[in-house]
Scaffold this active site. Structure first.
Site, mmCIF file in Angstrom:
data_model
loop_
_atom_site.group_PDB
_atom_site.id
_atom_site.type_symbol
_atom_site.label_atom_id
_atom_site.label_comp_id
_atom_site.label_asym_id
_atom_site.label_seq_id
_atom_site.Cartn_x
_atom_site.Cartn_y
_atom_site.Cartn_z
ATOM 1 N N ILE A 103 -3.255 -1.004 2.431
ATOM 2 C CA ILE A 103 -4.187 -0.228 1.615
ATOM 3 C C ILE A 103 -4.996 -1.283 0.873
ATOM 4 O O ILE A 103 -4.461 -1.973 -0.002
ATOM 5 C CB ILE A 103 -3.489 0.708 0.612
ATOM 6 C CG1 ILE A 103 -2.828 1.866 1.325
ATOM 7 C CG2 ILE A 103 -4.506 1.238 -0.404
ATOM 8 C CD1 ILE A 103 -2.222 2.905 0.406
ATOM 9 N N GLY B 125 -9.368 5.796 -8.133
ATOM 10 C CA GLY B 125 -8.485 6.771 -7.507
ATOM 11 C C GLY B 125 -8.460 6.717 -5.994
ATOM 12 O O GLY B 125 -7.854 7.581 -5.352
ATOM 13 N N GLY C 66 -7.004 4.544 -3.960
ATOM 14 C CA GLY C 66 -5.661 4.285 -3.443
ATOM 15 C C GLY C 66 -4.874 5.583 -3.306
ATOM 16 O O GLY C 66 -4.159 5.800 -2.326
ATOM 17 N N ASN D 81 3.039 -8.690 -7.072
ATOM 18 C CA ASN D 81 1.889 -7.793 -7.229
ATOM 19 C C ASN D 81 2.312 -6.616 -8.120
ATOM 20 O O ASN D 81 2.547 -5.500 -7.663
ATOM 21 C CB ASN D 81 1.407 -7.310 -5.856
ATOM 22 C CG ASN D 81 0.074 -6.603 -5.926
ATOM 23 O OD1 ASN D 81 -0.387 -6.208 -6.996
ATOM 24 N ND2 ASN D 81 -0.536 -6.426 -4.763
ATOM 25 N N GLU D 82 2.406 -6.905 -9.412
ATOM 26 C CA GLU D 82 2.952 -5.939 -10.371
ATOM 27 C C GLU D 82 2.129 -4.659 -10.463
ATOM 28 O O GLU D 82 2.700 -3.570 -10.616
ATOM 29 C CB GLU D 82 3.091 -6.600 -11.746
ATOM 30 C CG GLU D 82 4.136 -7.693 -11.757
ATOM 31 C CD GLU D 82 4.181 -8.475 -13.060
ATOM 32 O OE1 GLU D 82 3.503 -8.083 -14.035
ATOM 33 O OE2 GLU D 82 4.916 -9.482 -13.088
ATOM 34 N N TYR E 3 2.897 2.294 -6.936
ATOM 35 C CA TYR E 3 3.769 2.945 -5.957
ATOM 36 C C TYR E 3 4.950 3.644 -6.630
ATOM 37 O O TYR E 3 5.329 4.753 -6.242
ATOM 38 C CB TYR E 3 4.250 1.943 -4.906
ATOM 39 C CG TYR E 3 3.126 1.406 -4.053
ATOM 40 C CD1 TYR E 3 2.227 2.276 -3.425
ATOM 41 C CD2 TYR E 3 2.931 0.045 -3.890
ATOM 42 C CE1 TYR E 3 1.182 1.796 -2.656
ATOM 43 C CE2 TYR E 3 1.891 -0.445 -3.120
ATOM 44 C CZ TYR E 3 1.022 0.441 -2.508
ATOM 45 O OH TYR E 3 -0.016 -0.041 -1.750
ATOM 46 N N LYS F 129 4.966 4.919 -9.611
ATOM 47 C CA LYS F 129 4.413 6.079 -10.310
ATOM 48 C C LYS F 129 4.258 7.286 -9.386
ATOM 49 O O LYS F 129 4.388 8.431 -9.830
ATOM 50 C CB LYS F 129 3.061 5.689 -10.916
ATOM 51 C CG LYS F 129 2.503 6.681 -11.908
ATOM 52 C CD LYS F 129 1.313 6.101 -12.639
ATOM 53 C CE LYS F 129 0.051 6.549 -11.966
ATOM 54 N NZ LYS F 129 -1.168 6.185 -12.651
#
Length: 174
Positions: free
Chosen positions: A96, A106, A108, A135-136, A142, A144
């Site tokens: 992605i 939005g 993603g 990649n915080e 993800y 969430k």
């Protein structure tokens, strides 16, 4: 807000290559050596490799457009196209990528929903992806939306071994 998603075809190869290199570079150039980044880009996004991936019957690429501008891409893999042997009940979100000017709009979320639709069409019960442990922002995104870390695997950026978390989401019955 006008958002559209279209499936990529062989004719999209030049734009697919261009946006893949642009977005990957923008996301990871500051955390990796120029040599390792260059080596990865040449391996992963050369025209022959992308053409092979586009032609694979168990992989699909999609472009996302924001107000008719190419904003990003999605790549999903099923069955033997998955980068890890997760079984035929799983769909992998391999990529992605959202271009910088279109971040935080939005998109993603739109691409995640598209991946979930594809999974359901193909009777998959799980969706998984690999995300770099450093990649915080992506990990937070993800988590969430219901992904949980279920493992880890190695990812090679040139000659540097890095760790990707494997994150999985089980699809609920409709």
């Amino acid at each position: 807000m006008t958002v559209s998603i279209t499936k990529c075809s062989r004719e999209d190869l030049p734009r697919l290559r261009e946006i893949s290199i642009e977005t990957f570079t923008d996301t990871f150039k500051d955390q990796n050596s120029p040599e390792n980044l260059k080596a990865y880009l040449e391996k992963a996004f050369n025209a022959e490799q992308l053409e092979k991936e586009l032609a694979h019957s168990s992989s699909e690429f999609y472009f996302v457009y924001f107000h008719d501008e190419l904003a990003g891409l999605l790549k999903v893999n099923m069955n033997d196209a998955q980068t890890e042997p997760m079984g035929n009940e799983s769909l992998e979100i391999e990529r992605i990528y959202i271009r910088n000017p279109f971040q935080r709009k939005g998109l993603g979320q739109y691409l995640i929903h598209k991946a979930m639709e594809i999974a359901k069409i193909h009777n998959k019960t799980r969706v998984w992806l690999g995300v770099w442990e450093r990649n915080e922002n992506a990990i937070y995104f993800y988590k969430k939306i219901g992904f949980v870390q279920t493992g880890a695997h190695s990812f090679y950026m040139g000659d540097e071994e890095q760790t990707d978390f494997i994150m999985t989401k089980t699809l609920s019955e409709i």
